[in-house]
Design an enzyme around this catalytic site. Structure first.
Site, mmCIF file in Angstrom:
data_model
loop_
_atom_site.group_PDB
_atom_site.id
_atom_site.type_symbol
_atom_site.label_atom_id
_atom_site.label_comp_id
_atom_site.label_asym_id
_atom_site.label_seq_id
_atom_site.Cartn_x
_atom_site.Cartn_y
_atom_site.Cartn_z
ATOM 1 N N HIS A 124 0.815 -1.212 0.000
ATOM 2 C CA HIS A 124 0.000 0.000 0.000
ATOM 3 C C HIS A 124 0.852 1.268 0.000
ATOM 4 O O HIS A 124 0.359 2.342 -0.318
ATOM 5 C CB HIS A 124 -0.977 -0.003 1.189
ATOM 6 C CG HIS A 124 -0.357 0.254 2.520
ATOM 7 N ND1 HIS A 124 -0.129 -0.739 3.446
ATOM 8 C CD2 HIS A 124 0.084 1.384 3.104
ATOM 9 C CE1 HIS A 124 0.411 -0.224 4.535
ATOM 10 N NE2 HIS A 124 0.547 1.083 4.350
ATOM 11 N N ASP A 154 0.157 -7.573 1.486
ATOM 12 C CA ASP A 154 0.659 -6.204 1.649
ATOM 13 C C ASP A 154 2.181 -6.152 1.667
ATOM 14 O O ASP A 154 2.783 -5.400 2.427
ATOM 15 C CB ASP A 154 0.086 -5.556 2.921
ATOM 16 C CG ASP A 154 0.144 -4.029 2.873
ATOM 17 O OD1 ASP A 154 0.282 -3.485 1.765
ATOM 18 O OD2 ASP A 154 0.058 -3.397 3.936
ATOM 19 N N GLY A 226 3.008 6.572 8.602
ATOM 20 C CA GLY A 226 4.384 6.763 8.158
ATOM 21 C C GLY A 226 5.281 5.606 8.547
ATOM 22 O O GLY A 226 6.359 5.418 7.973
ATOM 23 N N ASN A 227 4.857 4.794 9.525
ATOM 24 C CA ASN A 227 5.618 3.609 9.937
ATOM 25 C C ASN A 227 5.462 2.452 8.960
ATOM 26 O O ASN A 227 6.231 1.486 9.023
ATOM 27 C CB ASN A 227 5.176 3.120 11.319
ATOM 28 C CG ASN A 227 5.986 3.709 12.448
ATOM 29 O OD1 ASN A 227 5.464 4.426 13.288
ATOM 30 N ND2 ASN A 227 7.292 3.420 12.463
ATOM 31 N N SER A 228 4.459 2.493 8.088
ATOM 32 C CA SER A 228 4.193 1.376 7.189
ATOM 33 C C SER A 228 5.429 0.993 6.388
ATOM 34 O O SER A 228 6.080 1.843 5.775
ATOM 35 C CB SER A 228 3.065 1.738 6.217
ATOM 36 O OG SER A 228 1.828 1.524 6.785
ATOM 37 N N THR A 244 2.784 -2.783 9.458
ATOM 38 C CA THR A 244 1.822 -2.559 8.387
ATOM 39 C C THR A 244 0.589 -1.774 8.808
ATOM 40 O O THR A 244 -0.002 -1.085 7.992
ATOM 41 C CB THR A 244 1.384 -3.907 7.774
ATOM 42 O OG1 THR A 244 0.606 -3.677 6.606
ATOM 43 C CG2 THR A 244 0.575 -4.737 8.762
ATOM 44 N N ALA A 245 0.173 -1.846 10.058
ATOM 45 C CA ALA A 245 -1.064 -1.180 10.459
ATOM 46 C C ALA A 245 -1.123 -1.037 11.966
ATOM 47 O O ALA A 245 -0.396 -1.707 12.703
ATOM 48 C CB ALA A 245 -2.285 -1.976 9.970
ATOM 49 N N LEU A 286 -6.973 -25.893 -1.605
ATOM 50 C CA LEU A 286 -7.511 -27.252 -1.491
ATOM 51 C C LEU A 286 -8.548 -27.529 -2.560
ATOM 52 O O LEU A 286 -8.753 -28.670 -2.962
ATOM 53 C CB LEU A 286 -8.148 -27.440 -0.110
ATOM 54 C CG LEU A 286 -7.197 -27.564 1.082
ATOM 55 C CD1 LEU A 286 -7.971 -27.462 2.386
ATOM 56 C CD2 LEU A 286 -6.439 -28.893 1.022
ATOM 57 N N GLY A 287 -9.256 -26.481 -2.995
ATOM 58 C CA GLY A 287 -10.313 -26.663 -3.996
ATOM 59 C C GLY A 287 -11.637 -27.065 -3.376
ATOM 60 O O GLY A 287 -12.310 -27.974 -3.870
ATOM 61 N N ILE A 288 -12.010 -26.393 -2.287
ATOM 62 C CA ILE A 288 -13.275 -26.696 -1.623
ATOM 63 C C ILE A 288 -14.017 -25.406 -1.307
ATOM 64 O O ILE A 288 -13.439 -24.324 -1.293
ATOM 65 C CB ILE A 288 -13.064 -27.483 -0.313
ATOM 66 C CG1 ILE A 288 -12.168 -26.678 0.650
ATOM 67 C CG2 ILE A 288 -12.498 -28.855 -0.586
ATOM 68 C CD1 ILE A 288 -11.985 -27.336 2.013
#
Length: 474
Positions: A124, A154, A226-228, A244-245, A286-288
């Site tokens: 971001h 992110d 600003g720490n992101s 990140t947040a 997994l496809g479920i």
């Protein structure tokens, strides 16, 4: 028509990555007004020693670590939409009025490879940027090259052409324990090279609406706009997380209340390896399809607890089908990690690479069962004409994970070719397909499976902006 689901107020990347350095005073004023004694975090005390050595100060470790943390400044050219400029006469009268503006934002980054100039930051922070400049701890500013990013975790990777760099070694974030001391380094509110300290408040934090795939380190080390993209390091100076947040019910500019989130270094390492190798991140599945259990369903299945992910559909040719998983099974754990809900299982899947084999603990007809499944590649995009001629010209992708964590399910239209059959029916890029007469679906894989066989009439329920509507495809 229903409005788009309301997101939980978070101090997220847009606030962090979009922090404007020229507005420092205003932001500090907002923070001061919002702060109260009841919200201020407790100050953590340092341990007396580490590895048997007395700890008098963090300064020696920080002298080694801080040069690896950089400031990331981005610029984005945004066209100003003004209906008056549609009139040539108005443009002649006011030719000096700008029709574009430049948005600038400030975040942080961490050098992880000094020889190659690799810098790790948040997606971001650099998203949609036309220009990215990196300012080093010694004051040098260089233009960065974009290598790749993954919005669902992110993570972004950029490269800077500079010598005499300092890199942070990546630590093993799986070894973190609640109570471990950590230090956050970044550029909060535009103040470069700022250090805050605290402890690990929780590990494996998930279930936060509005964020992507989640396996966060929670810390009370102060993290602000600003720490992101900045570093979370342990007392040995190893990178254990990417900040990140932070969470604040009053909004990001209200300041830190001791609820910060960081992406584990082990997750970042896996993402970076894929970005360096292929430029994209490929995830396993997994496809479920699954749903949460209710008390009534749990009783009907002979379960003692109302927890787990109830399998409602197994896609043909999937890893789950090969493993013998069936509709009606309840997955209660995966690779020894407890599964309490369908969302928890989905989140775990999304953090695994293609080809990984997982152990599933399952309840079938009330009895325990163990199965082994290999995750297969998730489709990244599907052309509409491969599903149905009425969708020709449209390309479909999975929803951003942040939207899915906010309660949406379905697929997103990434683009629609001008003049195509889909465009003539009114489908547009950015639309979210929530439901269709083709059948039930929750993601891209089941969206494709829902067209077997093709429906005689195809009507889509779409979300466009904040508005839902029905769209017949001709």
């Amino acid at each position: 028509m229903r409005p788009f689901p309301t997101l939980l107020t978070l101090a997220l990347a847009a606030a962090f990555g979009g922090f404007t350095a020229t507005a420092i005073d205003a932001h500090l004023d907002n923070r001061a007004e919002a702060a109260s004694a009841a919200l201020l975090p407790a100050t953590s005390a340092l341990p007396a020693s580490v590895a048997g050595q007395p700890v008098a100060s963090l300064a020696p470790m920080l002298e080694r670590a801080m040069p690896a943390v950089v400031s990331v400044n981005t610029k984005q050219v945004v066209r100003v939409r003004n209906p008056f400029f549609d009139d040539p006469f108005f443009r002649r009268l006011f030719p000096q009025v700008p029709q574009e503006r430049i948005n600038e934002s400030l975040g942080s980054g961490v050098i992880i490879d000094a020889a190659k100039g690799y810098v790790l930051t948040n997606h971001h922070v650099i998203e949609d940027a036309d220009d990215v400049q990196v300012t080093l701890a010694d004051g040098r500013t260089v233009k960065a090259e974009f290598l790749g990013s993954d919005r669902d975790t992110d993570i972004a990777l950029i490269r800077i052409p500079a010598d005499k760099l300092t890199a942070l070694p990546l630590g093993d974030s799986d070894q973190l324990r609640v109570g471990d001391f950590v230090v956050a380094i970044g550029n909060p509110f535009g103040f470069s090279q700022t250090v805050t300290s605290g402890i690990v408040s929780a590990v494996g934090r998930s279930g936060i609406r509005g964020l992507g795939y989640q396996n966060f380190i929670q810390t009370d080390a102060s993290i602000n706009p600003g720490n992101s993209g900045g570093a979370l390091v342990n007392l040995s100076g190893q990178l254990v997380g990417i900040n990140t947040a932070s969470f604040n019910p009053q909004g990001s500019m209200a300041g830190n209340i001791g609820l910060g989130l960081a992406i584990p270094s082990n997750l970042a390492r896996d993402v970076v390896e894929q970005l360096i190798t292929t430029g994209v991140v490929v995830r396993g599945t997994l496809g479920i399809e699954t749903q949460n259990l209710s008390a009534q369903i749990a009783r009907g299945l002979g379960l003692d607890e109302v927890r787990g992910a109830l399998v409602t559909r197994v896609l043909a040719g999937s890893g789950a089908a090969a493993a013998g998983l069936k509709a009606g099974d309840v997955i209660t754990a995966i690779n020894g990690q407890r599964v309490d809900s369908a969302q928890a299982l989905h989140n775990y899947e999304g953090l695994q690479p293609v080809g990984r084999t997982v152990e599933l603990e399952v309840r079938r007809d009330g009895k325990p069962l163990q199965l082994e499944a290999t995750l297969k590649e998730q489709p990244r995009a599907i052309a509409g004409d491969t599903l149905d001629p009425r969708l020709a010209g449209a390309t479909f992708v999975d929803l951003p994970e942040s939207a899915r964590q906010s309660g949406l399910s379905g697929v997103q239209v990434s683009e629609v070719a001008r003049g195509s059959r889909a465009a003539q029916s009114g489908l547009a890029g950015g639309d979210i397909v929530l439901a269709a007469t083709s059948g039930e679906f929750v993601d891209l894989a089941s969206w494709r499976a829902s067209f077997s066989p093709r429906p005689p009439q195809l009507v889509l329920r779409i979300l466009r902006g904040n508005t839902q509507g029905q769209l017949p495809m001709r």
